[in-house]
Design a protein around this motif. Structure first.
Motif, PDB file in Angstrom:
ATOM      1  N   HIS A   1      13.816  87.986  37.569  1.00 56.15           N
ATOM      2  CA  HIS A   1      14.688  88.578  37.642  1.00 56.15           C
ATOM      3  C   HIS A   1      15.905  89.070  39.015  1.00 56.15           C
ATOM      4  N   LEU A   2      17.367  89.400  38.972  1.00 50.17           N
ATOM      5  CA  LEU A   2      18.013  89.523  39.529  1.00 50.17           C
ATOM      6  C   LEU A   2      18.585  90.800  39.845  1.00 50.17           C
ATOM      7  N   CYS A   3      18.890  91.605  38.252  1.00 51.15           N
ATOM      8  CA  CYS A   3      20.084  92.744  37.979  1.00 51.15           C
ATOM      9  C   CYS A   3      19.529  93.482  37.526  1.00 51.15           C
ATOM     10  N   TYR A   4      18.119  93.564  37.084  1.00 46.58           N
ATOM     11  CA  TYR A   4      17.068  94.704  36.955  1.00 46.58           C
ATOM     12  C   TYR A   4      16.936  95.517  38.496  1.00 46.58           C
TER      13      TYR A   4
ATOM     14  N   GLY B   1      21.104  93.835  32.019  1.00 45.33           N
ATOM     15  CA  GLY B   1      21.082  92.850  31.051  1.00 45.33           C
ATOM     16  C   GLY B   1      22.518  91.716  31.272  1.00 45.33           C
ATOM     17  N   SER B   2      22.618  91.873  32.490  1.00 44.10           N
ATOM     18  CA  SER B   2      23.998  90.816  32.322  1.00 44.10           C
ATOM     19  C   SER B   2      23.240  89.615  33.308  1.00 44.10           C
ATOM     20  N   CYS B   3      22.258  89.458  34.197  1.00 43.95           N
ATOM     21  CA  CYS B   3      22.012  87.970  34.823  1.00 43.95           C
ATOM     22  C   CYS B   3      21.294  87.142  33.141  1.00 43.95           C
ATOM     23  N   ARG B   4      20.870  87.748  32.742  1.00 45.41           N
ATOM     24  CA  ARG B   4      19.922  87.323  32.328  1.00 45.41           C
ATOM     25  C   ARG B   4      18.633  86.166  32.544  1.00 45.41           C
ATOM     26  N   VAL B   5      18.445  86.516  33.279  1.00 45.90           N
ATOM     27  CA  VAL B   5      17.394  85.325  34.498  1.00 45.90           C
ATOM     28  C   VAL B   5      16.062  85.862  34.180  1.00 45.90           C
ATOM     29  N   CYS B   6      16.013  86.766  33.675  1.00 43.34           N
ATOM     30  CA  CYS B   6      14.790  87.425  33.044  1.00 43.34           C
ATOM     31  C   CYS B   6      13.890  87.204  31.407  1.00 43.34           C
TER      32      CYS B   6
ATOM     33  N   ALA C   1      16.656  88.715  26.901  1.00 38.51           N
ATOM     34  CA  ALA C   1      16.243  89.448  28.511  1.00 38.51           C
ATOM     35  C   ALA C   1      15.132  90.345  27.829  1.00 38.51           C
TER      36      ALA C   1
ATOM     37  N   CYS D   1      14.697  92.367  30.003  1.00 39.87           N
ATOM     38  CA  CYS D   1      14.870  93.509  31.127  1.00 39.87           C
ATOM     39  C   CYS D   1      15.652  95.254  29.832  1.00 39.87           C
TER      40      CYS D   1
END
Ligand code: FES
Length: 250
Positions: free
Chosen positions: A38-41, A49-54, A64, A66
């Motif tokens: 995760h990055l934006c969490y 929920g902006s980066c979607r890496v999670c 997402a 998060c």
């Protein structure tokens, strides 16, 4: 708790993860020592929920983690080959959208983007770099803004507004032109009321908001993510106090 009085839980990659009412999948997973990239969490801020890496998979659907409320009996995947590829691509896109030169970055070893990339075995961006033109703001006597590394997570925006009560930062533009700005008529950080003690100074996951004069106080090689991978640290940080998605802090 379920209606039968049992602790509610879901399955994450085959492991049972208990959760408290109101927790999201990533909150419950991290609290139980299971890492999901995760990055934006950030545990102290409401997920957005902006980066979607999670991203995880639930019933064949990617979502997402998060922002996904945990539900009893849910089956969640976070480590399938498909998801790993998706996580890698999302992180690679973040690298090419900005200008990230890890070997010369003073945040190397403390940067979450770099740490997540290493953890996903990303060795190169594999996509064309956009090389955006983003001038550095060195106007403030104590703080440097290195916009080239911004991943638009909005954590500084949220911290400045919600904790510091200052609204020093904002995002401007849309799509590929979206970028971080400071709220001063001049556009210069020196003309805002930011202070080095602000929460906004602590939350940047990369190397955008930097305190001048202290960058190499901790030598490269001895920094947080130099010591062990980010996934192992998440497991060590657990258990964390359960939070609900509506709390301001852990
Ligand atoms: Fe969930 Fe960024 S961490 S969308």
């Amino acid at each position: 708790m379920t209606a039968e009085g049992k602790t509610a839980s879901f399955q994450l990659d085959g492991a049972t993860v208990p959760f408290e009412p109101g927790q999201t999948v990533i909150q419950a997973a991290l609290a139980a020592g299971h890492y999901i990239p995760h990055l934006c969490y950030h545990p102290e801020f409401k997920p957005h929920g902006s980066c979607r890496v999670c991203t995880v998979e639930v019933d064949g659907r990617t979502v997402a983690s998060c922002t996904l409320q945990a539900q009893d009996g849910m089956e969640v995947l976070s480590q399938s080959d498909r998801l790993r590829k998706e996580h890698q691509t999302l992180v690679q896109m973040l690298f090419v959208e900005g200008n990230h030169f890890c070997p010369s970055c003073e945040q190397s070893g403390n940067c979450r983007l770099q740490a997540v990339a290493y953890d996903l075995d990303i060795m190169s961006a594999e996509l064309d770099h956009l090389f955006p033109n983003r001038p550095v703001d060195a106007s403030h006597p104590e703080i440097l803004l290195e916009f080239n590394r911004c991943i638009l997570c909005e954590l500084c925006v949220r911290a400045s507004a919600e904790v510091d009560g200052k609204n020093v930062f904002a995002l401007s533009g849309r799509g590929i032109t979206k970028h971080l700005i400071v709220n001063a008529e001049s556009g210069r950080l020196a003309d805002t009321d930011i202070a080095v003690t602000d929460k906004a100074m602590e939350v940047c996951p990369v190397g955008v908001i930097l305190r001048k004069g202290v960058g190499f106080r901790v030598p490269i090689g001895e920094r947080r993510f130099d010591r062990q991978p980010i996934s192992a640290q998440a497991r060590e940080d657990a258990p964390r106090r359960p939070t609900t998605g509506n709390e301001d802090s852990t």
